[in-house]
Enzyme design. Structure first.
Site, PDB file in Angstrom:
ATOM      1  N   MET A   7       0.842  -1.195   0.000  1.00 45.18           N
ATOM      2  CA  MET A   7       0.000   0.000   0.000  1.00 45.18           C
ATOM      3  C   MET A   7       0.876   1.244   0.000  1.00 45.18           C
ATOM      4  SD  MET A   7      -3.017  -1.419   0.113  1.00 45.18           S
ATOM      5  CE  MET A   7      -4.127  -0.090   0.570  1.00 45.18           C
ATOM      6  N   GLY A   9      -0.202   4.282  -0.468  1.00 41.82           N
ATOM      7  CA  GLY A   9      -0.958   5.457  -0.040  1.00 41.82           C
ATOM      8  C   GLY A   9      -1.614   6.153  -1.213  1.00 41.82           C
ATOM      9  N   GLY A  10      -1.474   5.565  -2.409  1.00 44.41           N
ATOM     10  CA  GLY A  10      -2.083   6.133  -3.602  1.00 44.41           C
ATOM     11  C   GLY A  10      -3.349   5.404  -4.001  1.00 44.41           C
ATOM     12  N   VAL A  11      -4.008   5.918  -5.032  1.00 42.58           N
ATOM     13  CA  VAL A  11      -5.289   5.365  -5.457  1.00 42.58           C
ATOM     14  C   VAL A  11      -5.126   3.987  -6.103  1.00 42.58           C
ATOM     15  CG1 VAL A  11      -5.214   6.568  -7.686  1.00 42.58           C
ATOM     16  CG2 VAL A  11      -7.416   5.876  -6.728  1.00 42.58           C
ATOM     17  N   ASP A  12      -4.049   3.765  -6.846  1.00 41.03           N
ATOM     18  CA  ASP A  12      -3.892   2.490  -7.549  1.00 41.03           C
ATOM     19  C   ASP A  12      -3.746   1.320  -6.583  1.00 41.03           C
ATOM     20  OD1 ASP A  12      -3.984   3.653 -10.097  1.00 41.03           O
ATOM     21  OD2 ASP A  12      -1.857   4.165 -10.014  1.00 41.03           O
ATOM     22  N   SER A  13      -2.899   1.466  -5.579  1.00 41.32           N
ATOM     23  CA  SER A  13      -2.695   0.361  -4.635  1.00 41.32           C
ATOM     24  C   SER A  13      -3.932   0.122  -3.789  1.00 41.32           C
ATOM     25  CB  SER A  13      -1.474   0.627  -3.751  1.00 41.32           C
ATOM     26  OG  SER A  13      -1.614   1.810  -2.997  1.00 41.32           O
ATOM     27  N   LEU A  32       5.417   0.499   3.150  1.00 41.47           N
ATOM     28  CA  LEU A  32       6.867   0.447   3.334  1.00 41.47           C
ATOM     29  C   LEU A  32       7.388   1.818   3.716  1.00 41.47           C
ATOM     30  CD1 LEU A  32       7.977  -1.770   0.304  1.00 41.47           C
ATOM     31  CD2 LEU A  32       7.227  -2.460   2.593  1.00 41.47           C
ATOM     32  N   CYS A 101      14.227  -0.076  -7.283  1.00 46.02           N
ATOM     33  CA  CYS A 101      13.289  -0.253  -6.168  1.00 46.02           C
ATOM     34  C   CYS A 101      12.411  -1.474  -6.404  1.00 46.02           C
ATOM     35  CB  CYS A 101      12.436   1.004  -6.016  1.00 46.02           C
ATOM     36  SG  CYS A 101      11.346   0.966  -4.575  1.00 46.02           S
ATOM     37  N   GLY A 125      -0.334  -2.093  -7.131  1.00 43.89           N
ATOM     38  CA  GLY A 125      -1.194  -1.335  -8.031  1.00 43.89           C
ATOM     39  C   GLY A 125      -0.557  -1.037  -9.364  1.00 43.89           C
ATOM     40  N   CYS A 199      11.460   9.700  -5.787  1.00 40.87           N
ATOM     41  CA  CYS A 199      10.780   9.834  -4.493  1.00 40.87           C
ATOM     42  C   CYS A 199      11.687  10.399  -3.405  1.00 40.87           C
ATOM     43  CB  CYS A 199      10.200   8.493  -4.062  1.00 40.87           C
ATOM     44  SG  CYS A 199      11.417   7.215  -3.672  1.00 40.87           S
TER      45      CYS A 199
END
Length: 380
Positions: A7, A9-13, A32, A101, A125, A199
């Protein structure tokens, strides 16, 4: 199936995790923590893995009624992604941290821990698809929505990792549909902007960030014929294809802009020239991996037709590829040679090339050299 949902924290996941729950899987969400000192808030769509992202991931899991955990992978992330990024730039190459990553964190460290804890698969996601051939062997393919397709950054996945990978967004026709579904499910992240850039450099100033971590010394800027044009503050902060920030002070004789053609970290020199000299027709790659079982030709060294892509959202180019052994490299390094049936512009050592046949991802390699159609840097 017991599934660990990564997860972000975005919409896709969030929607991917929801679909895994709907499919009847036993789902646990995990966020993570990739930094010991994460920012408290994102800056627009820049950056990720902040405290805000962690809270958004928790809210999505709470809405789904599934357990949620935060795992500290910050030390592994620093060693395998951030330190690698710095080392590659110090060596004059242009790395792709998202590839590292996925390779070393999300589908190595995370998957290893998930399997050790008894999970069957990791769900993300990403927009990509896993299919099985007639013998049940898994293959990685492009997603239904090519505009959002992320198979390029997943090209590092191995046959074994694909056995434990779940991509519920594979057949979704558009990102708009994902956002609409998130809104219908009551997720607060339905309209959250996508993250972009690197990131761990949320302000987007890669050069400034590198200057704090790599010793930069003044050196020469040469034209493509070897003539000195000026000086720079450190060759390591440049990348092939770069146009801005050269600070030469005077235009080219023909008045056209100059681009970085080559970086020579050992000599601390940067070579610049006209845009057409950025075109290449042969790529040679190392650190090869195959997404699923390799083609028989890849094992025997025979040439095979493919498409090659060198950036996440670039158009693929027709090519013919073969594997060989580079005896000039220490340890007789296996090399992937790709001859383009056209040309690519501004390809830098350190970038990743991903090979396709149709929608299928064959594998990837890190570009070690790129041959120019019109210019031989060895002559300078």
């Amino acid at each position: 199936m017991k599934v660990l949902a990564a997860m972000s924290g975005g919409v896709d996941s969030a929607v991917a995790a929801a679909r895994a729950v709907d499919a009847g899987h036993d789902v646990v969400g995990v966020h993570l923590a990739l930094s010991r000192m994460p920012g408290t808030l994102r800056t627009g769509s820049r950056g990720c893995c902040t405290i805000e992202d962690s809270n958004d991931a928790w809210r999505a899991c709470d809405k789904l009624g599934i357990p949620f955990y935060v795992w500290d992978f910050s030390e592994r992330f620093k060693e395998d992604v951030v330190d690698d990024f710095v080392a590659e730039y110090a060596a004059g190459r242009t790395p792709n941290p998202c590839m590292r990553c996925n390779e070393r964190i999300k589908f190595a460290a995370l998957l290893e821990k998930a399997l050790a804890l008894g999970f069957d698969a990791v769900c993300t996601g990403h927009y990509a698809k896993v299919l099985e051939d007639e013998d049940g062997n898994r293959e990685l393919h492009r997603a239904a929505d090519w505009a959002k397709d992320q198979s390029y950054v997943l090209g590092v996945l191995t046959h074994e990792q694909l056995k434990h990978s779940l991509f519920p967004l594979a057949d979704t026709p558009s990102k708009a549909q994902v956002r609409a579904e998130a809104a219908a499910r009551g997720f607060t992240v339905a309209n959250k902007p996508d993250s972009h850039d690197i990131c761990f450099i949320p302000d987007g100033d890669t050069r400034g960030w590198l200057q704090e971590r790599i010793e930069m010394d003044e050196g020469e800027i040469l034209d493509h014929e070897g003539n000195p044009l000026g000086t720079h503050e450190g060759a390591n902060a440049f990348t092939v294809g770069q146009r801005k920030g050269l600070k030469i002070g005077r235009p080219a004789p023909d008045g056209r802009p100059r681009f970085v053609l080559e970086i020579r970290p050992k000599e601390n020199k940067v070579v610049v020239g006209p845009q057409e000299l950025l075109e290449v027709d042969r790529l040679c790659g190392i650190k090869i991996s195959w997404a699923g079982l390799p083609l028989p030709e890849a094992v025997t060294g025979e040439a095979f037709d493919c498409m090659v892509q060198v950036r996440a959202h670039a158009d693929p180019v027709p090519a013919r590829a073969f594997t060989t052994t580079d005896t000039e490299e220490p340890g007789s390094t296996e090399e992937l040679v790709v001859d383009l049936q056209g040309s690519l512009r501004g390809v830098a050592p350190g970038q990743t090339m991903v090979l396709y046949q149709g929608t299928r991802v064959l594998g990837q390699a890190t570009i070690n050299s790129a041959r120019s159609l019109a210019w031989d840097p060895r002559a300078v």
